[in-house]
Design a protein around this motif. Structure first.
Motif, PDB file in Angstrom:
ATOM      1  N   LYS A 124       0.849  -1.185   0.000  1.00  7.96           N
ATOM      2  CA  LYS A 124       0.000   0.000   0.000  1.00  7.96           C
ATOM      3  C   LYS A 124       0.883   1.232   0.000  1.00  7.96           C
ATOM      4  O   LYS A 124       0.938   1.971   0.963  1.00  7.96           O
ATOM      5  CB  LYS A 124      -0.918  -0.005   1.211  1.00  7.96           C
ATOM      6  N   ALA A 125       1.566   1.446  -1.079  1.00 13.50           N
ATOM      7  CA  ALA A 125       2.532   2.540  -1.159  1.00 13.50           C
ATOM      8  C   ALA A 125       1.832   3.843  -1.519  1.00 13.50           C
ATOM      9  O   ALA A 125       1.983   4.360  -2.601  1.00 13.50           O
ATOM     10  CB  ALA A 125       3.605   2.207  -2.173  1.00 13.50           C
ATOM     11  N   GLN A 126       1.049   4.368  -0.620  1.00 10.29           N
ATOM     12  CA  GLN A 126       0.401   5.649  -0.833  1.00 10.29           C
ATOM     13  C   GLN A 126       1.440   6.735  -0.659  1.00 10.29           C
ATOM     14  O   GLN A 126       2.187   6.759   0.307  1.00 10.29           O
ATOM     15  CB  GLN A 126      -0.740   5.839   0.164  1.00 10.29           C
ATOM     16  N   SER A 127       1.491   7.649  -1.578  1.00 12.63           N
ATOM     17  CA  SER A 127       2.464   8.721  -1.498  1.00 12.63           C
ATOM     18  C   SER A 127       2.023   9.758  -0.481  1.00 12.63           C
ATOM     19  O   SER A 127       0.840   9.972  -0.253  1.00 12.63           O
ATOM     20  CB  SER A 127       2.602   9.379  -2.873  1.00 12.63           C
ATOM     21  N   THR A 128       3.003  10.435   0.117  1.00 15.89           N
ATOM     22  CA  THR A 128       2.705  11.515   1.050  1.00 15.89           C
ATOM     23  C   THR A 128       2.585  12.841   0.310  1.00 15.89           C
ATOM     24  O   THR A 128       2.376  13.867   0.928  1.00 15.89           O
ATOM     25  CB  THR A 128       3.805  11.615   2.123  1.00 15.89           C
ATOM     26  N   TYR A 129       2.731  12.815  -1.015  1.00 15.80           N
ATOM     27  CA  TYR A 129       2.529  14.006  -1.845  1.00 15.80           C
ATOM     28  C   TYR A 129       1.941  13.579  -3.181  1.00 15.80           C
ATOM     29  O   TYR A 129       2.014  12.415  -3.561  1.00 15.80           O
ATOM     30  CB  TYR A 129       3.831  14.784  -2.026  1.00 15.80           C
ATOM     31  N   THR A 130       1.350  14.539  -3.898  1.00 13.07           N
ATOM     32  CA  THR A 130       0.740  14.236  -5.187  1.00 13.07           C
ATOM     33  C   THR A 130       1.657  14.605  -6.346  1.00 13.07           C
ATOM     34  O   THR A 130       1.850  13.826  -7.267  1.00 13.07           O
ATOM     35  CB  THR A 130      -0.591  14.995  -5.341  1.00 13.07           C
ATOM     36  N   THR A 131       2.205  15.806  -6.286  1.00 12.43           N
ATOM     37  CA  THR A 131       3.053  16.305  -7.363  1.00 12.43           C
ATOM     38  C   THR A 131       4.262  17.011  -6.767  1.00 12.43           C
ATOM     39  O   THR A 131       4.151  17.680  -5.746  1.00 12.43           O
ATOM     40  CB  THR A 131       2.263  17.291  -8.256  1.00 12.43           C
ATOM     41  N   ALA A 132       5.399  16.869  -7.430  1.00 12.93           N
ATOM     42  CA  ALA A 132       6.613  17.569  -7.007  1.00 12.93           C
ATOM     43  C   ALA A 132       7.308  18.136  -8.250  1.00 12.93           C
ATOM     44  O   ALA A 132       7.396  17.478  -9.276  1.00 12.93           O
ATOM     45  CB  ALA A 132       7.550  16.627  -6.263  1.00 12.93           C
ATOM     46  N   THR A 167      24.745   1.597 -21.576  1.00  9.67           N
ATOM     47  CA  THR A 167      25.586   2.383 -20.676  1.00  9.67           C
ATOM     48  C   THR A 167      25.053   2.192 -19.268  1.00  9.67           C
ATOM     49  O   THR A 167      23.972   2.685 -18.933  1.00  9.67           O
ATOM     50  CB  THR A 167      25.567   3.877 -21.060  1.00  9.67           C
ATOM     51  N   ALA A 168      25.789   1.470 -18.441  1.00  4.12           N
ATOM     52  CA  ALA A 168      25.308   1.131 -17.102  1.00  4.12           C
ATOM     53  C   ALA A 168      25.535   2.243 -16.084  1.00  4.12           C
ATOM     54  O   ALA A 168      24.742   2.417 -15.163  1.00  4.12           O
ATOM     55  CB  ALA A 168      25.980  -0.144 -16.610  1.00  4.12           C
ATOM     56  N   ALA A 169      26.610   3.001 -16.226  1.00  2.34           N
ATOM     57  CA  ALA A 169      27.005   3.968 -15.203  1.00  2.34           C
ATOM     58  C   ALA A 169      26.316   5.315 -15.388  1.00  2.34           C
ATOM     59  O   ALA A 169      26.946   6.326 -15.678  1.00  2.34           O
ATOM     60  CB  ALA A 169      28.519   4.133 -15.201  1.00  2.34           C
ATOM     61  N   ARG A 170      24.986   5.358 -15.206  1.00  5.09           N
ATOM     62  CA  ARG A 170      24.214   6.604 -15.249  1.00  5.09           C
ATOM     63  C   ARG A 170      23.325   6.648 -14.012  1.00  5.09           C
ATOM     64  O   ARG A 170      22.728   5.635 -13.626  1.00  5.09           O
ATOM     65  CB  ARG A 170      23.342   6.692 -16.497  1.00  5.09           C
ATOM     66  N   PHE A 171      23.227   7.839 -13.420  1.00  2.00           N
ATOM     67  CA  PHE A 171      22.480   8.018 -12.185  1.00  2.00           C
ATOM     68  C   PHE A 171      21.682   9.315 -12.245  1.00  2.00           C
ATOM     69  O   PHE A 171      21.991  10.202 -13.040  1.00  2.00           O
ATOM     70  CB  PHE A 171      23.432   8.047 -10.982  1.00  2.00           C
ATOM     71  N   GLY A 172      20.684   9.423 -11.392  1.00  2.00           N
ATOM     72  CA  GLY A 172      19.893  10.641 -11.306  1.00  2.00           C
ATOM     73  C   GLY A 172      19.793  11.102  -9.868  1.00  2.00           C
ATOM     74  O   GLY A 172      19.693  10.297  -8.935  1.00  2.00           O
ATOM     75  N   LEU A 173      19.815  12.416  -9.682  1.00  2.00           N
ATOM     76  CA  LEU A 173      19.643  13.024  -8.375  1.00  2.00           C
ATOM     77  C   LEU A 173      18.600  14.122  -8.534  1.00  2.00           C
ATOM     78  O   LEU A 173      18.793  15.038  -9.338  1.00  2.00           O
ATOM     79  CB  LEU A 173      20.967  13.610  -7.872  1.00  2.00           C
ATOM     80  N   GLY A 174      17.474  13.996  -7.807  1.00  2.00           N
ATOM     81  CA  GLY A 174      16.398  14.966  -7.928  1.00  2.00           C
ATOM     82  C   GLY A 174      16.110  15.677  -6.619  1.00  2.00           C
ATOM     83  O   GLY A 174      16.139  15.067  -5.548  1.00  2.00           O
ATOM     84  N   ILE A 175      15.852  16.971  -6.729  1.00  2.00           N
ATOM     85  CA  ILE A 175      15.447  17.790  -5.586  1.00  2.00           C
ATOM     86  C   ILE A 175      14.196  18.533  -6.030  1.00  2.00           C
ATOM     87  O   ILE A 175      14.240  19.280  -7.014  1.00  2.00           O
ATOM     88  CB  ILE A 175      16.555  18.780  -5.175  1.00  2.00           C
ATOM     89  N   ARG A 176      13.067  18.298  -5.342  1.00  2.00           N
ATOM     90  CA  ARG A 176      11.796  18.867  -5.795  1.00  2.00           C
ATOM     91  C   ARG A 176      10.973  19.431  -4.645  1.00  2.00           C
ATOM     92  O   ARG A 176      11.053  18.959  -3.519  1.00  2.00           O
ATOM     93  CB  ARG A 176      10.982  17.774  -6.517  1.00  2.00           C
ATOM     94  N   TYR A 177      10.163  20.427  -4.981  1.00  2.00           N
ATOM     95  CA  TYR A 177       9.192  20.994  -4.052  1.00  2.00           C
ATOM     96  C   TYR A 177       7.901  20.201  -4.204  1.00  2.00           C
ATOM     97  O   TYR A 177       7.389  20.041  -5.316  1.00  2.00           O
ATOM     98  CB  TYR A 177       8.947  22.478  -4.370  1.00  2.00           C
ATOM     99  N   ALA A 178       7.364  19.693  -3.104  1.00  2.00           N
ATOM    100  CA  ALA A 178       6.193  18.806  -3.144  1.00  2.00           C
ATOM    101  C   ALA A 178       4.905  19.554  -2.856  1.00  2.00           C
ATOM    102  O   ALA A 178       4.840  20.399  -1.952  1.00  2.00           O
ATOM    103  CB  ALA A 178       6.367  17.685  -2.130  1.00  2.00           C
ATOM    104  N   PHE A 179       3.885  19.235  -3.631  1.00  2.11           N
ATOM    105  CA  PHE A 179       2.526  19.744  -3.440  1.00  2.11           C
ATOM    106  C   PHE A 179       1.654  18.592  -2.975  1.00  2.11           C
ATOM    107  O   PHE A 179       1.794  17.473  -3.460  1.00  2.11           O
ATOM    108  CB  PHE A 179       1.961  20.311  -4.738  1.00  2.11           C
ATOM    109  N   ASN A 180       0.706  18.858  -2.074  1.00  5.42           N
ATOM    110  CA  ASN A 180      -0.202  17.783  -1.621  1.00  5.42           C
ATOM    111  C   ASN A 180      -1.318  17.550  -2.582  1.00  5.42           C
ATOM    112  O   ASN A 180      -1.781  18.223  -3.331  1.00  5.42           O
ATOM    113  CB  ASN A 180      -0.766  18.109  -0.242  1.00  5.42           C
TER     114      ASN A 180
END
Length: 152
Positions: free
Chosen positions: A19-27, A139-152
């Motif tokens: 039951k992976a309900q998110s604590t936010y809707t959009t970020a 290409t295996a060595a790719r990564f992502g780093l995200g920083i977002r403002y969350a809206f409910n």
């Protein structure tokens, strides 16, 4: 055969029990796509549709390249880790640059952390590139780093 059927049924029922309900809707925020090759930076948006299902869209730029990425992500809970979820997904990335374009498929596995009582989310993921241009490359060595403002 009976064991395989039982295992499949148990695995399916456990998957329904998540039951992976998110604590936010959009970020909305910034994503950095880095690793082997060019580092790309740009705006991103993540939206939860229903329950554990989310979509991620990004437009990133770097070194005369522009990447348009759209990923589907499935989220799951991590016991005793408030605000932290794992996710796995897949989607296309189209790269534009150097007078050419390429179509890529990107699997995606990572962590999503929403700070309690603060509207910030942080994500870190492994997102390799499977390219289907003139020859298939990985290409295996790719990564992502995200920083977002969350809206409910």
């Amino acid at each position: 055969m009976k064991k395989l059927l039982t295992f499949t049924l148990v695995f399916f029922l456990l998957g329904l029990a998540v039951k992976a309900q998110s604590t936010y809707t959009t970020a909305v925020g910034l994503n950095i796509d880095f690793g082997e090759g060019t580092t790309l930076v740009g705006p991103s948006i993540k939206h939860f549709f229903k329950g554990p299902h989310a979509g991620l869209g990004e437009v990133t730029f770097g070194n005369n390249l522009t990447a348009l990425t759209v990923l589907y992500q499935y989220h799951g809970e991590i016991d005793n880790a408030n605000g932290l979820k794992w996710f796995a997904g897949i989607g296309p990335t189209v790269l534009f640059g150097y007078g050419d374009s390429s179509f890529n498929v990107r699997p995606d596995v990572g962590l999503d952390y929403k700070i309690q009582d603060v509207p910030l989310t942080f994500t870190f993921d492994w997102r390799p590139i499977l390219n289907f241009d003139y020859e298939t490359t990985f290409t295996a060595a790719r990564f992502g780093l995200g920083i977002r403002y969350a809206f409910n």
